[in-house]
Design an enzyme around this catalytic site. Structure first.
Site, mmCIF file in Angstrom:
data_model
loop_
_atom_site.group_PDB
_atom_site.id
_atom_site.type_symbol
_atom_site.label_atom_id
_atom_site.label_comp_id
_atom_site.label_asym_id
_atom_site.label_seq_id
_atom_site.Cartn_x
_atom_site.Cartn_y
_atom_site.Cartn_z
ATOM 1 N N ARG A 283 -12.885 -2.034 10.098
ATOM 2 C CA ARG A 283 -12.055 -0.835 10.114
ATOM 3 C C ARG A 283 -12.948 0.281 10.648
ATOM 4 O O ARG A 283 -12.917 0.585 11.821
ATOM 5 C CB ARG A 283 -11.552 -0.567 8.689
ATOM 6 C CG ARG A 283 -10.584 0.559 8.553
ATOM 7 C CD ARG A 283 -9.941 0.611 7.151
ATOM 8 N NE ARG A 283 -10.902 0.851 6.079
ATOM 9 C CZ ARG A 283 -10.560 0.967 4.787
ATOM 10 N NH1 ARG A 283 -9.294 0.833 4.417
ATOM 11 N NH2 ARG A 283 -11.471 1.198 3.874
ATOM 12 N N MET B 287 19.684 8.788 -1.025
ATOM 13 C CA MET B 287 18.513 9.637 -0.804
ATOM 14 C C MET B 287 18.027 10.271 -2.111
ATOM 15 O O MET B 287 16.845 10.267 -2.417
ATOM 16 C CB MET B 287 18.856 10.727 0.212
ATOM 17 C CG MET B 287 17.652 11.539 0.632
ATOM 18 S SD MET B 287 18.103 12.887 1.723
ATOM 19 C CE MET B 287 18.482 12.029 3.224
ATOM 20 N N LYS C 90 -8.310 9.817 -3.800
ATOM 21 C CA LYS C 90 -7.593 10.030 -2.539
ATOM 22 C C LYS C 90 -6.100 9.830 -2.773
ATOM 23 O O LYS C 90 -5.695 9.293 -3.810
ATOM 24 C CB LYS C 90 -8.119 9.041 -1.499
ATOM 25 C CG LYS C 90 -7.964 7.590 -1.917
ATOM 26 C CD LYS C 90 -8.776 6.653 -1.042
ATOM 27 C CE LYS C 90 -8.574 5.217 -1.524
ATOM 28 N NZ LYS C 90 -9.513 4.283 -0.946
ATOM 29 N N TYR D 166 27.170 3.614 -0.858
ATOM 30 C CA TYR D 166 27.381 3.553 0.595
ATOM 31 C C TYR D 166 27.675 2.138 1.098
ATOM 32 O O TYR D 166 27.140 1.170 0.577
ATOM 33 C CB TYR D 166 26.118 4.039 1.322
ATOM 34 C CG TYR D 166 25.963 5.543 1.354
ATOM 35 C CD1 TYR D 166 26.875 6.350 2.030
ATOM 36 C CD2 TYR D 166 24.876 6.147 0.714
ATOM 37 C CE1 TYR D 166 26.707 7.725 2.068
ATOM 38 C CE2 TYR D 166 24.697 7.519 0.754
ATOM 39 C CZ TYR D 166 25.617 8.302 1.431
ATOM 40 O OH TYR D 166 25.450 9.650 1.468
#
Ligand SMILES: *Cc1c(COP(=O)(O)O)cnc(C)c1O
Length: 826
Positions: free
Chosen positions: A594, A770, A496, A721
């Protein structure tokens, strides 16, 4: 090799059933690798988890007629007409015996190499050093196991002038079998290290085991500077010639006066057998290469290479590419790049690798091959064999590069499409090159032909940041966890979240090839992607969406069912499609709270609803541990297990067919092997992280990037930044093309964590951006373009997850999709 079946029968001392005449040229131990059925002898090997006897019907169907077996199939005469069954007590021993007898036929020098590291590199370099003056037969790739060694030794043939074979062991007692097969005349010990140490009581014990290879050799090559080895050798009372080397002790047979490293090369000055001082230059500077070159030098000199020839050839040594890489190519192509020395056997292995990776689009399989050098055969014989191999292995388009292939082009007349060029350059400027599209391309070329350039042009230009995924490590981890399981216990591999970030399709291909029982993904779409990539294994869907039922049926994806609402909707959908007996997996909630049915309250109702329909059928029932990774939850785990036994027992007793029961996840397999039941579910451990210790088992994924730009930043200035990263001293700052959008968590910035630049720690300075991050490389020897490791082989991913106060699962699964995955296998 070439033996009649009668001869093989005598050599291995078998009892023969069948009287058909046959000539045997190939030995097969893995049914998936079959290539030349008529001339193949299949050895039905038994292992803990598998039994080669099960593949006899399939192989017979594909044309194989000769089998070595421990049990002759019932009714063999009628079921398998025109066959020979050679019955032996142990098939593996018979294979080894055949190799021993084959070895006995040759009087040429044979080099046997063992040691903890460097075996393959020493073997390949010896080949490069010796092959200009003699025909060398060597182990393909790193075939050095109980099966690999006999297969290698069977390659000895009438042209062979020297054999070079690797012997690797992982368990006590294995070396004497390998010794008898190789029967080396010269033994080579590369170095002693910690590999497989867990199976030996001490380093001395492992060393003694390895020394069995040298029993009755005429000479051995080893380092006089290795204390453990020399101690063991003294005890051993070795009678042959000791070809020891040393940089300290002048009495060494190969005494190294100096090792001088410059930018890109190392000069080694030595004396050999008290002769004149001599020198060689090596085009590498790392310590492992230098030590391996010394081992090779001693062996080559002993085999009659002169110091002058050694000097010339050392300067030309090429790096040994151990890896087969799978990369995305231009124009819808997939590239399999194998720059491992080009020879017939490694070509066969690479073609087999290509064929074992299913391709849903049915894309054409193309081979781009350079001339094969120094094979010992004439060009005519060699390329006839190559052409025949290509036909048998299903190559649909052949591109040959080099004068040798060009000259023998007629050998390839039976192949569909074929093109020949004298040089890589001519190919690159041709229409054939311009028209490559939607193909699976195997690139196999000797380095001197400039295949590096070709690869560069064919590979899709990627962002410099890549996630390298080591498929061998995946298999090693799989086997490590399998070692806790009984042979009959089944295994689900969890892939998964795109195989925990490693890329589900390629991981699934590898797991399918290793015959895991189930693959599991989260949602139906992930299952569809696998099917579209040619995965035929059973697939379990852990979180089926209500809207996806039709997809499940169409693609044969087996859903987990955890509540009545889902159950009823699924039954209804299946009935509408006229489906009966569709397998599902029932989840019980034993404490996670769950998803799942309540094993105490829901079972009667669940059984009744299942019994009142025939659209779906429970194939398995399972539950999930909350804390199998920590001893502090052991009591809770025991309660969970008791609840599960109760609920799942009830379900089973209501049905006649066997319902598979499973509970253990990775941590559970290791911690509670007694709770393995019928099946286990392996997740994180497969990707190399032990959830109980947070340590790396075999590292699978390495996130890498490169230095874009370097700059000096004076003390007091800031980086990035918001002026967060103040530098206190004059600093050297590197910008690297990876940011939080690639999955580099912003909380690692501002010196909270580091990456590795040329093996040295470099802290993240300032805020991570980023697409870019800045790291402090002050005092680190580096330049623009150098490689940077974010996590992986040398920097465990758990270092990052610890800094982030999270679990490694999260770091692995957040590497973004724009980071290209590159797969490799030794
Ligand atoms: C993800 C998952 C696993 C695997 O867990 P690991 O800790 O990664 O071994 C097992 N079972 C279920 C139900 C899962 O969702």
């Amino acid at each position: 090799m070439n033996y009649t079946i009668e001869k093989v029968t005598t050599l291995i001392g078998a009892r023969r059933y069948g009287d058909k005449e046959a000539n045997i040229s190939f030995v097969l131990t893995d049914s998936r690798s079959l290539c030349f059925p008529e001339e193949t002898l299949f050895f039905a090997l038994k292992s803990e988890r598998n039994d080669g006897h099960n593949y006899i019907p399939e192989l017979y169907g594909r044309g194989v007629r000769n089998f070595v077996v421990e049990t002759v199939p019932e009714d063999w005469n009628r079921r398998y007409p025109d066959s020979n069954f050679l019955k032996v007590v142990g098939s593996l021993e018979a294979l080894q015996r055949l190799a021993e007898r084959h070895r006995d036929e040759y009087l040429v020098p044979i080099v046997g190499i063992t040691g903890s590291n460097g075996k393959t590199m020493v073997k390949e370099w010896l080949y490069q050093l010796l092959s200009p003056q003699m025909v060398v037969t060597r182990s393909p790739r790193s075939y050095n196991s109980q099966i690999g060694v006999p297969l290698s030794v069977l390659l000895l043939n009438e042209n062979t002038q020297v054999g070079v074979f690797e012997a690797g062991i992982s368990q006590p007692g294995e070396m004497s079998a390998l010794h008898d097969i190789i029967q080396p005349t010269i033994g080579v010990f590369t170095c002693l290290g910690s590999a497989h140490q867990e199976n030996f009581p001490s380093l001395d014990a492992k060393c003694r085991e390895k020394l069995h290879l040298f029993h009755d050799t005429q000479a051995i090559v080893y380092s006089l500077d290795d204390e453990v080895l020399n101690r063991c050798l003294d005890e051993y009372d070795y009678k042959g010639e000791k070809l020891c080397w040393s940089a300290k002790d002048e009495k060494a047979v190969f005494y190294i006066k100096s090792i001088e490293k410059k930018d890109v090369e190392t000069t080694v000055t030595y004396t050999w057998k008290n002769g004149k001082e001599a020198q060689y230059r090596l085009p590498f500077i790392d310590d492992a290469s230098v030590v391996n070159s010394i081992t090779c030098a001693v062996t080559a000199l002993q085999l009659g290479v002169t110091p002058a020839a050694l000097g010339e050839r050392m300067a030309l040594l090429e790096p040994v590419a151990m890896r087969l890489e799978v990369k995305e190519g231009q124009h819808g192509c997939t590239l399999i790049n194998d720059s491992y020395n080009s020879d017939f056997n490694s070509l066969d292995i690479a073609l087999d690798f290509m064929n074992r990776r299913p391709d849903h689009k049915g894309r054409r399989r193309t081979l781009i091959l350079s001339d094969i050098l120094q094979s010992g055969d004439t060009d005519k014989d060699l390329y006839n064999k190559v052409a025949f191999l290509c036909e048998k292995r299903g190559v649909e388009k052949f591109i040959g590069i080099g004068e040798g292939l060009l000259g023998q082009r007629s050998a390839f007349r039976h192949l569909g499409k074929k093109h020949f060029f004298a040089t890589v350059n001519a190919f690159i400027h041709s229409d054939v090159f311009a028209n490559l599209h939607d193909e699976v391309i195997l690139l196999k070329g000797a380095r001197q032909f400039g295949f590096d350039r070709l690869t560069e042009l064919l590979v899709k230009k990627v962002h410099e940041t890549v996630l390298e995924v080591n498929l061998n490590a995946v298999v090693d981890n799989l086997n490590w966890y399998r070692s806790f399981l009984k042979p009959e216990t089944k295994l689900v591999c969890m892939i998964k979240a795109d195989a925990y970030g490693a890329g589900a399709a390629e991981i699934a291909k590898t797991l399918q090839d290793h015959r895991v029982d189930y693959l599991a993904v989260a949602v139906a779409d992930e299952g569809v992607t696998l099917r579209k990539n040619g995965i035929t294994s059973n697939i379990m869907i852990m979180n089926p969406e209500m809207s996806s039922f039709k997809t499940l049926f169409d693609y044969d994806l087996e859903p987990e069912v955890y509540c009545f609402r889902l159950l009823d909707a699924l039954v209804k959908a299946a009935q509408k499609e006229g489906i009966t007996g569709f397998p599902v997996h029932i989840k019980l909630d034993t404490g996670m709270h769950r998803l799942g049915f309540d094993p105490q309250k829901d079972m009667d109702e669940l059984i009744s609803r299942l019994k009142h329909q025939n659209a779906i059928i429970p194939r398995s029932v399972f539950s999930h541990f909350v804390g199998s990774d920590a001893d502090s939850f052991d009591d809770f785990s025991a309660r969970q297990f008791a609840l599960f036994e109760e609920g799942s027992g009830k379900l089973q007793s209501a049905f006649k067919h066997k319902i598979i029961r499973h509970m253990d996840n990775s941590a559970g397999i290791e911690h509670f092997p007694e709770r393995q039941m019928d099946m286990c579910r392996l997740g994180l451990g497969l990707y190399g992280i032990n959830p109980r210790t947070n340590k790396i088992i075999n590292n699978v994924s390495t996130l890498k990037t490169t230095i874009l730009q370097l700059r000096h930043v004076p003390a007091g200035d800031t980086v990035g930044y918001s002026r967060k990263g103040t530098v206190e001293h004059d600093s050297l700052i590197a910008a690297i093309p990876i940011g939080y959008a690639d999955g580099l968590n912003r909380h690692l910035g501002n010196r909270h964590c580091y990456c590795l630049v040329n093996g040295k720690k470099a802290a993240y300075v300032g805020n991570i951006c980023m697409d870019v991050a800045m790291v402090d490389v002050t005092g680190i020897d580096c330049k623009e373009g150098d490689s940077v490791e974010i996590f992986g082989d040398h920097l465990p991913v758990t270092v990052l997850s610890d800094v982030l106060d999270t679990i490694p699962y999260e770091v692995l699964t957040t590497v973004s999709n724009r980071v290209k995955r590159v797969y490799f296998q030794d």
